[in-house]
Design an enzyme around this catalytic site. Structure first.
Site, PDB file in Angstrom:
ATOM      1  N   GLN A   9     -31.393 -38.642 -18.246  1.00  0.00           N
ATOM      2  CA  GLN A   9     -31.444 -39.870 -17.315  1.00  0.00           C
ATOM      3  C   GLN A   9     -31.416 -39.558 -15.719  1.00  0.00           C
ATOM      4  O   GLN A   9     -30.754 -38.629 -15.319  1.00  0.00           O
ATOM      5  CB  GLN A   9     -30.300 -40.468 -17.613  1.00  0.00           C
ATOM      6  CG  GLN A   9     -29.989 -42.031 -16.964  1.00  0.00           C
ATOM      7  CD  GLN A   9     -31.062 -42.891 -17.270  1.00  0.00           C
ATOM      8  OE1 GLN A   9     -31.401 -43.129 -18.521  1.00  0.00           O
ATOM      9  NE2 GLN A   9     -31.648 -43.664 -16.403  1.00  0.00           N
ATOM     10  N   LYS A  38     -30.019 -47.556 -24.431  1.00  0.00           N
ATOM     11  CA  LYS A  38     -30.952 -46.825 -24.981  1.00  0.00           C
ATOM     12  C   LYS A  38     -30.591 -46.254 -26.484  1.00  0.00           C
ATOM     13  O   LYS A  38     -30.981 -45.933 -27.670  1.00  0.00           O
ATOM     14  CB  LYS A  38     -31.521 -45.418 -24.404  1.00  0.00           C
ATOM     15  CG  LYS A  38     -32.473 -46.031 -23.145  1.00  0.00           C
ATOM     16  CD  LYS A  38     -32.741 -44.933 -22.128  1.00  0.00           C
ATOM     17  CE  LYS A  38     -33.481 -45.465 -20.822  1.00  0.00           C
ATOM     18  NZ  LYS A  38     -33.604 -44.529 -19.803  1.00  0.00           N
ATOM     19  N   ASP A  80     -40.086 -38.943 -22.145  1.00  0.00           N
ATOM     20  CA  ASP A  80     -40.178 -39.925 -20.868  1.00  0.00           C
ATOM     21  C   ASP A  80     -41.676 -39.501 -20.196  1.00  0.00           C
ATOM     22  O   ASP A  80     -41.780 -40.287 -19.368  1.00  0.00           O
ATOM     23  CB  ASP A  80     -39.099 -39.391 -20.019  1.00  0.00           C
ATOM     24  CG  ASP A  80     -37.949 -40.392 -19.934  1.00  0.00           C
ATOM     25  OD1 ASP A  80     -38.246 -41.314 -20.363  1.00  0.00           O
ATOM     26  OD2 ASP A  80     -36.968 -39.885 -19.711  1.00  0.00           O
TER      27      ASP A  80
END
Ligand code: NDP
Length: 287
Positions: A98, A54, A121
């Site tokens: 994460q 990412k 997200d």
């Protein structure tokens, strides 16, 4: 004739090229550079790799990354303090925590602490709720990428029978809602579904996100269907396969996404897209 492969890598690259161009324009016109705070707690090798990929993608697109690698011993209070800091940081427009987090940290508390306005997200209950209403600020990256892949076939979603196998909050439920908002008739299946093969066979669009290697066999697929394989399963020999029996289903489906090289790269592209859109909103632009 075999299925057409949905090349997520190539599609994601096109999207990333567009994001790089839009980012450069945004910086030139407004001085606002999109920024992503990436937060990784612990040493899980898969998570480390995901975050690294990412970061690399952000670098290539000209998106600033605020990198935060914390030891596995980090307390919930320490992580919350960091979230508060990045929530308030004007250089940060998107926040990526994460998952999975270490067991002593309550993921729900952490995800709810992320500002809904920086929730790149799309996991915050505020954004999930807005998705239910059909009015999301941020859409979760994997489901959003799946929709883009389906749209890339040129086959309209409206009026189609869509079957989603898996009902997780990060894939199954949001993708089912996104398909519903695009006027598909949607069925969501899970581990208690009776006669799953018969339900799957009704699908013009079949999305599979369960985490079971080669679970969906050719007899579960309608000829010509669009089949999106979200699963990532590591076999004993170290290779990765999806939830769909690729070789067999390829003979029957109209379109099929491979693993690897399907949904995975799209997820990363959508994280960048969400961060860019958030930066545009900060600059007072429409998205
Ligand atoms: P979860 O484990 O959170 O959910 C799995 C879902 O599958 C559950 O709803 C479960 O049902 C259902 N399920 C499990 N077994 C069966 C079965 N035999 N028949 C029908 N349904 C079943 O998984 P995630 O949604 O987080 O992830 C799914 C897969 O997608 C994983 O392989 C993951 O690695 C991959 N993934 C890939 C991403 C990418 O970017 N490529 C991103 C996110 C995930 P029930 O609710 O009844 O338990």
């Amino acid at each position: 004739m075999g299925a057409q492969l949905l090349d997520g890598k190539a599609l994601a690259q096109q999207i990333r090229d567009r994001i790089a161009k839009d980012t450069a324009e945004l910086v030139a016109e407004t001085g606002v550079r999109p920024g992503l705070a990436a937060i990784l707690v612990g040493d899980d090798p898969a998570s480390k790799l995901y975050v690294k990929n990412k970061q690399k993608a952000c670098d290539a697109a000209g998106i600033y990354v605020d990198e935060n690698r914390l030891p596995a011993s980090t307390t919930q209070a320490e992580l919350l303090a960091l979230i508060e800091k990045v929530n308030a940081d004007p250089k940060v427009h998107g926040i990526l925590v994460q998952l999975p987090l270490p067991k002593h940290i309550d993921s729900r508390v952490i995800l709810e602490a992320v500002s809904p306005l920086k929730d790149a997200d799309g996991f915050h209950p505020h954004n999930m709720g807005r998705l239910v209403e059909g009015n999301p600020i941020f859409e979760a990256c994997t489901p959003k990428g799946i929709i883009k892949m389906i749209e890339s076939t040129g086959v309209g979603i409206e009026g189609k029978r869509a079957v989603v196998v898996g009902r997780s909050n990060i894939v199954g439920k949001p993708v089912a809602l996104m398909l519903l908002h695009r006027h598909a008739t949607v069925t969501v299946c899970h581990s208690k579904t009776k006669d799953l093969p018969a339900v799957c066979r009704e699908a013009d669009i079949l999305v599979v996100a369960i985490g079971k290697a080669k679970f969906v066999t050719a007899d579960m697929v309608k000829p010509g269907a669009i089949v999106i394989d979200v699963g990532v399963n590591r076999l004993d020999d170290g290779t990765f396969v999806g939830d769909v029996d690729f070789e067999a289903v390829r003979q029957k489906a109209g379109w099929l996404s491979p693993v690897p090289g399907g949904v995975g790269p799209m997820t990363i592209a959508m994280l960048l897209d969400n961060t860019l859109d958030s930066a545009k909103r900060t600059a007072g632009l429409k998205t």
